[in-house]
Design an enzyme around this catalytic site. Sequence first.
Site, short mmCIF file in Angstrom:
data_model
loop_
_atom_site.label_atom_id
_atom_site.label_comp_id
_atom_site.label_asym_id
_atom_site.label_seq_id
_atom_site.Cartn_x
_atom_site.Cartn_y
_atom_site.Cartn_z
N CYS A 292 0.83 -1.21 0.00
CA CYS A 292 0.00 0.00 0.00
C CYS A 292 0.87 1.27 0.00
O CYS A 292 2.04 1.21 0.37
CB CYS A 292 -0.93 0.00 1.22
SG CYS A 292 -0.11 0.34 2.79
N CYS B 180 2.88 2.17 3.26
CA CYS B 180 4.04 1.31 3.49
C CYS B 180 5.15 1.65 2.51
O CYS B 180 6.33 1.58 2.83
CB CYS B 180 3.64 -0.17 3.38
SG CYS B 180 2.76 -0.75 4.85
N CYS C 213 -2.83 -4.81 1.70
CA CYS C 213 -1.38 -4.63 1.65
C CYS C 213 -0.67 -5.88 2.15
O CYS C 213 -1.01 -6.44 3.20
CB CYS C 213 -0.98 -3.43 2.51
SG CYS C 213 0.80 -3.17 2.63
N CYS D 294 1.47 -4.56 5.58
CA CYS D 294 0.81 -4.15 6.82
C CYS D 294 -0.54 -4.83 7.03
O CYS D 294 -1.18 -4.61 8.06
CB CYS D 294 0.63 -2.63 6.87
SG CYS D 294 -0.63 -2.01 5.74
N ASP E 163 -3.84 -5.43 66.86
CA ASP E 163 -4.67 -6.63 67.02
C ASP E 163 -6.16 -6.29 67.00
O ASP E 163 -6.54 -5.12 67.17
CB ASP E 163 -4.34 -7.33 68.35
CG ASP E 163 -2.94 -7.94 68.34
OD1 ASP E 163 -2.41 -8.17 69.43
OD2 ASP E 163 -2.41 -8.17 67.23
#
EC number: 5.4.99.25
Lengths: 557, 172
Positions: free
Chosen positions: A46, A49, A137, A140, A372
């Site tokens: 794509c 990328c 793509c 990716c 306590d």
Amino acid sequence: MVGEKESSSPSKRRDTEKRKLQLLNMFPLTVENKHVAQLLLSTGTCPRCIFRFCGVDFHAPYKLPYKELLSELQKFLKAEEDELVSEIPNPPPKKIRLQEPEDQIDGMDSLSQNGEGKLSVTEDGSSSSKNSNLNVCNVCLGILQDFCEKEFIKKVCQKVEASGFEFTNLVLSVSFPPQLSVREHAAWLLVKQEMGKQSLSLGRNDIVQLKEAYKWITHPLFSEELGVPIDGKSLFEVSVVFAHPETVEDCHFLRAICPDCFKPAKNKQSVFTRMAVMKALNKIKEEDFRKQFPCPPNSPKAVCTVLEIECAHGAVFVAGRYNKYSRNLPQTPWIIDGERKLESSVEELISDHLLKVFKAESFNFSSSGREDVDVRTLGNGRPFAIELVNPHRVHFTSQEIKELQQKINNSSNKIQVRDLQLVTREAIGHMKEGEEEKTKTYSALIWTNKAIQRKDIEFLDDIKDLKIDQKTPLRVLHRRPLAVRTRIIHSMETCYVDEHHFRLYLKTQAGTYIKEFVHGDFGRTKPNIGSLMDVTADILELDVESVDVDWPPALDD
Amino acid sequence: MSKENPVKTTVYYSTLTGGRIIPCDNTGSIFAPRRICVITLAGSHPVLQSGKTIKSISYQISTNCSRLQNKVSGKFKRGAQFLTELAPLCKIYCSDGEEYTISSCVRGRLMEVNENILHKPSILQEKPSTEGYIAVVLPKFEESKSVTEGLLTQKEYEEVVVKRLKATTAAS
């Protein structure tokens, strides 16, 4: 020009070009990138990328809409070489001029007429885009296609808003399937080879990381949709986890080659974690990788799936001091074999209200020491801190906190709370400091078997810094290690009651067992009141008068 | 005063959740608070009768074993000597030549033996139920319930002693 120095290195020239392009808001690729871009596009990568692998490291180009990027890219690739910008004496107009398409450009035989390469129509490829030229793509898997665009971000934000968290900023955490690293590696090898042909010097570090580009695009979109800034230090985390079931086995070949990267650990569902895959990719030789995995990677049928969208808020801390007025209240719930032995507890009486108001999932209560069941805590009270886990509501004015304190105090007469305030995680350290180092004061009601007179107890008032050795008391020996502890009784003050009773006020080192100091615990605490007075003594009542820790800061109510 | 005036029994025993006694042959007696057992001599033990003087006490119960060598570490009390009901804890030597072996009467891990009675044996006779205790034993978690079930209250113990006395006088 004559006499002028030649421009500096090719990389510097490239950077200058990029900056100028950025300024002019132009398509970010230059003639140098053409072959790589062509190769990647034709093999199913794509536009975003492609930018990453061409080292485009400024945000603006990535944010353009996908369709626009695709068409700009195609125009760029169609254009003549000399039409493309390599130097900028006179900046050309915004869009690159179209030329008649050439059939072949520098060996790219596989190009079709319109320069789109091998792109094909897919049935169930892209999720929302109907453009038949859009493939999933191969690098990716759709992350930098639909999953970074407004429509998807809106969907995520809807979920965030529905979750009911209150937040003024957020940090985005994204998790990608490990096989993306494998595909990235394959694409890199391909690009490296192509650049080698042109002797370009783009290094691995010039490639923009997928996650980085993703955040460049999505951060402003999230900010805009939710109306808050993105802040890496934010306590409110939105996490999106992607998966790609179709290609899960892409990583498996790595195990055969680097088996020690993939050792099974207890809590992991799969050994193929991102870290393990990265480690193996760093180790594996290029030839071995290429034998097992296609370069370029093949195109998948479907985009990634969104495995989960989760929101969580980091813990917040509330501190204060508590008084305990009941002689029948444990600090933590007392449950044996699923049966509650005593009703309620200090921590529940305080924390239940906080849990509700902060809309938290759970809490962790801690205090500077504890007493306590049958011991009261008087004076300024004992410092405590409560960690509220995954709170949905976190912003409170000091007035609201005061009201919360009042509510807690109105709901029970067994405990009372003061100085309630929000504190940081770091501040908790002050409280635990107190437990070891500071002093405590007590008052005890003591019984003696022998009849006593005032003069018999006066000597105790004069004893200063008395050292005592205490073996682990029998009453806690079942859950504590056997040891001897030396402690100091700093000072004492007596108050005669009658022949068999007197009150003793003591100031002691932290960690002193007072009851055992009084009755001697079968002679295992020495000296003790009984041995000092040569009587058999026992303790009827004990109160904590003060815990000498000056934290949390006192608030004037 | 929030508590009743305790002249006979001291209150801290109540925090030790009440004393219980087991009738062993040598009449060792035990208090058992929260699984912890303190081994002491019961009232009817010969050593505690008037006229007896203790010469010395020894924790060396065999050539290889001294209870003084017992060392425990950590929350789970590792390294403790394990005791069965008949395991000897100590030997008491009296001035009249009599020798008494005190057994554990309780199965469990030995926590500690009382070194105070080594240095001052008279404490054993003066305060047998408190400072003159013999040893502290921690039974196994799974066994602790059965241990306490085998124990008697003070009252029940006194009845047993009375019965025993009647039997011996009847026999003589």
